[in-house]
Design a protein around this motif. Structure first.
Motif, PDB file in Angstrom:
ATOM      1  N   LEU A 156     -14.934  10.032  32.638  1.00  0.00           N
ATOM      2  CA  LEU A 156     -14.030   9.068  32.019  1.00  0.00           C
ATOM      3  C   LEU A 156     -14.179   9.072  30.498  1.00  0.00           C
ATOM      4  CD1 LEU A 156     -14.212   6.130  34.582  1.00  0.00           C
ATOM      5  CD2 LEU A 156     -12.275   7.667  34.152  1.00  0.00           C
ATOM      6  N   VAL A 157     -15.389   9.288  30.007  1.00  0.00           N
ATOM      7  CA  VAL A 157     -15.599   9.434  28.560  1.00  0.00           C
ATOM      8  C   VAL A 157     -14.872  10.692  28.070  1.00  0.00           C
ATOM      9  CG1 VAL A 157     -17.324   9.877  26.757  1.00  0.00           C
ATOM     10  CG2 VAL A 157     -17.774   8.165  28.531  1.00  0.00           C
ATOM     11  N   LYS A 158     -14.997  11.783  28.818  1.00  0.00           N
ATOM     12  CA  LYS A 158     -14.287  13.020  28.468  1.00  0.00           C
ATOM     13  C   LYS A 158     -12.784  12.782  28.451  1.00  0.00           C
ATOM     14  CE  LYS A 158     -17.711  15.858  30.849  1.00  0.00           C
ATOM     15  NZ  LYS A 158     -17.896  16.765  32.003  1.00  0.00           N
ATOM     16  N   LEU A 159     -12.301  11.993  29.394  1.00  0.00           N
ATOM     17  CA  LEU A 159     -10.884  11.682  29.486  1.00  0.00           C
ATOM     18  C   LEU A 159     -10.406  10.947  28.231  1.00  0.00           C
ATOM     19  CD1 LEU A 159      -9.067  10.315  32.578  1.00  0.00           C
ATOM     20  CD2 LEU A 159      -8.818   9.147  30.412  1.00  0.00           C
ATOM     21  N   VAL A 160     -11.150   9.961  27.786  1.00  0.00           N
ATOM     22  CA  VAL A 160     -10.772   9.205  26.586  1.00  0.00           C
ATOM     23  C   VAL A 160     -10.736  10.123  25.370  1.00  0.00           C
ATOM     24  CG1 VAL A 160     -11.527   7.381  24.993  1.00  0.00           C
ATOM     25  CG2 VAL A 160     -11.574   6.980  27.467  1.00  0.00           C
ATOM     26  N   ILE A 161     -11.731  10.972  25.242  1.00  0.00           N
ATOM     27  CA  ILE A 161     -11.771  11.923  24.123  1.00  0.00           C
ATOM     28  C   ILE A 161     -10.576  12.876  24.192  1.00  0.00           C
ATOM     29  CG2 ILE A 161     -13.053  13.895  23.172  1.00  0.00           C
ATOM     30  CD1 ILE A 161     -15.642  12.336  24.076  1.00  0.00           C
ATOM     31  N   ALA A 162     -10.338  13.443  25.363  1.00  0.00           N
ATOM     32  CA  ALA A 162      -9.257  14.419  25.517  1.00  0.00           C
ATOM     33  C   ALA A 162      -7.885  13.774  25.335  1.00  0.00           C
ATOM     34  CB  ALA A 162      -9.347  15.107  26.876  1.00  0.00           C
ATOM     35  N   ALA A 163      -7.694  12.558  25.854  1.00  0.00           N
ATOM     36  CA  ALA A 163      -6.395  11.886  25.717  1.00  0.00           C
ATOM     37  C   ALA A 163      -6.073  11.635  24.248  1.00  0.00           C
ATOM     38  CB  ALA A 163      -6.386  10.583  26.511  1.00  0.00           C
ATOM     39  N   SER A 164      -7.072  11.268  23.472  1.00  0.00           N
ATOM     40  CA  SER A 164      -6.878  11.039  22.033  1.00  0.00           C
ATOM     41  C   SER A 164      -6.674  12.356  21.291  1.00  0.00           C
ATOM     42  CB  SER A 164      -8.089  10.306  21.453  1.00  0.00           C
ATOM     43  OG  SER A 164      -8.258   9.071  22.071  1.00  0.00           O
ATOM     44  N   LEU A 165      -7.506  13.326  21.588  1.00  0.00           N
ATOM     45  CA  LEU A 165      -7.421  14.624  20.916  1.00  0.00           C
ATOM     46  C   LEU A 165      -6.096  15.320  21.223  1.00  0.00           C
ATOM     47  CD1 LEU A 165      -8.855  16.688  19.137  1.00  0.00           C
ATOM     48  CD2 LEU A 165      -9.995  17.566  21.184  1.00  0.00           C
ATOM     49  N   ALA A 166      -5.627  15.214  22.444  1.00  0.00           N
ATOM     50  CA  ALA A 166      -4.371  15.854  22.831  1.00  0.00           C
ATOM     51  C   ALA A 166      -3.202  15.313  22.012  1.00  0.00           C
ATOM     52  CB  ALA A 166      -4.108  15.663  24.325  1.00  0.00           C
ATOM     53  N   LEU A 167      -3.206  14.018  21.750  1.00  0.00           N
ATOM     54  CA  LEU A 167      -2.140  13.442  20.928  1.00  0.00           C
ATOM     55  C   LEU A 167      -2.138  14.050  19.533  1.00  0.00           C
ATOM     56  CD1 LEU A 167      -2.221   9.621  21.762  1.00  0.00           C
ATOM     57  CD2 LEU A 167      -0.440  11.283  22.341  1.00  0.00           C
ATOM     58  N   ALA A 168      -3.304  14.151  18.928  1.00  0.00           N
ATOM     59  CA  ALA A 168      -3.411  14.695  17.577  1.00  0.00           C
ATOM     60  C   ALA A 168      -3.011  16.175  17.541  1.00  0.00           C
ATOM     61  CB  ALA A 168      -4.835  14.511  17.048  1.00  0.00           C
ATOM     62  N   VAL A 169      -3.487  16.947  18.496  1.00  0.00           N
ATOM     63  CA  VAL A 169      -3.168  18.375  18.530  1.00  0.00           C
ATOM     64  C   VAL A 169      -1.682  18.584  18.789  1.00  0.00           C
ATOM     65  CG1 VAL A 169      -3.548  20.536  19.787  1.00  0.00           C
ATOM     66  CG2 VAL A 169      -5.492  19.083  19.192  1.00  0.00           C
ATOM     67  N   ARG A 170      -1.144  17.846  19.726  1.00  0.00           N
ATOM     68  CA  ARG A 170       0.281  17.984  20.036  1.00  0.00           C
ATOM     69  C   ARG A 170       1.138  17.646  18.818  1.00  0.00           C
ATOM     70  NH1 ARG A 170       3.644  19.059  23.850  1.00  0.00           N
ATOM     71  NH2 ARG A 170       5.558  17.897  24.179  1.00  0.00           N
ATOM     72  N   GLN A 171       0.775  16.581  18.107  1.00  0.00           N
ATOM     73  CA  GLN A 171       1.521  16.194  16.904  1.00  0.00           C
ATOM     74  C   GLN A 171       1.443  17.302  15.847  1.00  0.00           C
ATOM     75  OE1 GLN A 171       3.580  13.635  16.723  1.00  0.00           O
ATOM     76  NE2 GLN A 171       4.213  14.392  14.747  1.00  0.00           N
ATOM     77  N   ALA A 172       0.286  17.903  15.681  1.00  0.00           N
ATOM     78  CA  ALA A 172       0.127  18.999  14.707  1.00  0.00           C
ATOM     79  C   ALA A 172       0.983  20.202  15.122  1.00  0.00           C
ATOM     80  CB  ALA A 172      -1.340  19.387  14.588  1.00  0.00           C
ATOM     81  N   LEU A 173       1.028  20.500  16.407  1.00  0.00           N
ATOM     82  CA  LEU A 173       1.843  21.611  16.895  1.00  0.00           C
ATOM     83  C   LEU A 173       3.334  21.342  16.701  1.00  0.00           C
ATOM     84  CD1 LEU A 173      -0.055  22.530  20.184  1.00  0.00           C
ATOM     85  CD2 LEU A 173       0.059  23.894  18.079  1.00  0.00           C
ATOM     86  N   ILE A 174       3.742  20.096  16.892  1.00  0.00           N
ATOM     87  CA  ILE A 174       5.143  19.715  16.661  1.00  0.00           C
ATOM     88  C   ILE A 174       5.493  19.876  15.188  1.00  0.00           C
ATOM     89  CG2 ILE A 174       6.748  17.743  16.614  1.00  0.00           C
ATOM     90  CD1 ILE A 174       5.350  16.812  19.257  1.00  0.00           C
ATOM     91  N   GLN A 175       4.617  19.385  14.310  1.00  0.00           N
ATOM     92  CA  GLN A 175       4.856  19.487  12.871  1.00  0.00           C
ATOM     93  C   GLN A 175       4.894  20.934  12.403  1.00  0.00           C
ATOM     94  OE1 GLN A 175       1.852  16.955  11.135  1.00  0.00           O
ATOM     95  NE2 GLN A 175       3.066  15.106  11.455  1.00  0.00           N
ATOM     96  N   ALA A 176       4.125  21.785  13.070  1.00  0.00           N
ATOM     97  CA  ALA A 176       4.114  23.212  12.710  1.00  0.00           C
ATOM     98  C   ALA A 176       5.286  23.959  13.346  1.00  0.00           C
ATOM     99  CB  ALA A 176       2.793  23.839  13.145  1.00  0.00           C
ATOM    100  N   GLY A 177       6.059  23.263  14.164  1.00  0.00           N
ATOM    101  CA  GLY A 177       7.200  23.897  14.812  1.00  0.00           C
ATOM    102  C   GLY A 177       6.827  24.800  15.963  1.00  0.00           C
ATOM    103  N   LEU A 178       5.637  24.624  16.517  1.00  0.00           N
ATOM    104  CA  LEU A 178       5.173  25.492  17.598  1.00  0.00           C
ATOM    105  C   LEU A 178       5.512  24.958  18.984  1.00  0.00           C
ATOM    106  CD1 LEU A 178       1.743  26.511  16.088  1.00  0.00           C
ATOM    107  CD2 LEU A 178       3.804  27.901  16.241  1.00  0.00           C
ATOM    108  N   VAL A 179       5.757  23.663  19.088  1.00  0.00           N
ATOM    109  CA  VAL A 179       6.213  23.062  20.337  1.00  0.00           C
ATOM    110  C   VAL A 179       7.328  22.072  20.035  1.00  0.00           C
ATOM    111  CG1 VAL A 179       4.020  23.332  21.564  1.00  0.00           C
ATOM    112  CG2 VAL A 179       4.490  21.218  20.359  1.00  0.00           C
ATOM    113  N   LYS A 180       8.153  21.804  21.029  1.00  0.00           N
ATOM    114  CA  LYS A 180       9.231  20.845  20.860  1.00  0.00           C
ATOM    115  C   LYS A 180       8.697  19.428  21.015  1.00  0.00           C
ATOM    116  CE  LYS A 180      12.617  24.036  22.721  1.00  0.00           C
ATOM    117  NZ  LYS A 180      13.539  24.313  23.823  1.00  0.00           N
ATOM    118  N   PRO A 181       9.280  18.481  20.261  1.00  0.00           N
ATOM    119  CA  PRO A 181       8.845  17.083  20.385  1.00  0.00           C
ATOM    120  C   PRO A 181       9.089  16.521  21.769  1.00  0.00           C
ATOM    121  CG  PRO A 181      10.425  17.348  18.579  1.00  0.00           C
ATOM    122  CD  PRO A 181      10.300  18.661  19.275  1.00  0.00           C
TER     123      PRO A 181
END
Length: 181
Positions: A156-181
């Motif tokens: 569950l600790v890993k889940l909290v870390i990953a859920a937060s990190l995934a948001l940041a990484v996904r946002q960076a990928l969107i800003q870089a134009g590598l994934v769709k919003p």
């Protein structure tokens, strides 16, 4: 070009999972504590159902053909059919469910990621526990006590870390134009 970007992300995530699997603390009953689940969570939340599933399939295939990518540098078909193999198979199905849950959200949030990750974790626990019990000759109750209960809090600790990190990484990928919003 899109296919190249897709497969590059899939390959990179398979590599991330392999590296995180090496962060391992062995336990006497054969199911180590690893960082692998963080990579699995990230795969589904960032790459979605298709990309996340492919990342897990590639990761497992690399291990099956003999590359030491599984926890503690293990490799081979024996790992897949051994006491911990059900967790690996559960990761594939679980990451697919996780990706579908995240994809269903118009804009993924921490809670969307967390819900998908809980489903992923429970799927892996279910398949892993059944195979652990079957391979080791233990009852399902014993398997749950050995191969699930000791891991829930840390997972569950890993889940909290990953859920937060995934948001940041996904946002960076969107800003870089590598994934769709």
């Amino acid at each position: 070009m899109t296919d190249i970007k897709f497969w590059a992300r899939v390959a990179l995530m398979a590599a991330v999972i392999a590296v995180l699997a090496q962060v391992a603390i062995p336990l006497p009953w054969g199911v180590p504590i690893t960082g692998q689940l963080v990579g699995v969570f990230l795969a589904g939340a960032i790459l979605g159902s298709r990309g996340g599933t492919w990342a897990l399939v590639i990761y497992i295939l690399l291990g099956v053909i003999g590359l030491p990518v599984f926890a503690q540098g293990k490799a081979g078909v024996g790992v897949l059919v051994g006491p911990t193999g059900g967790y690996l198979i559960g990761f594939v199905l679980g990451v697919y469910f996780l990706g579908k849950i995240v994809e269903a959200a118009k804009s993924p949030t921490f809670w969307t990621n967390a819900l998908g990750m809980v489903v992923c974790m429970l799927t892996s626990y279910a398949l892993g526990t059944v195979q652990f019990a079957w391979v080791t000759g233990r009852s399902l109750g014993e398997a749950l006590l050995l191969a699930v209960v000791p891991y829930v809090a840390l997972d569950l600790v890993k889940l909290v870390i990953a859920a937060s990190l995934a948001l940041a990484v996904r946002q960076a990928l969107i800003q870089a134009g590598l994934v769709k919003p």
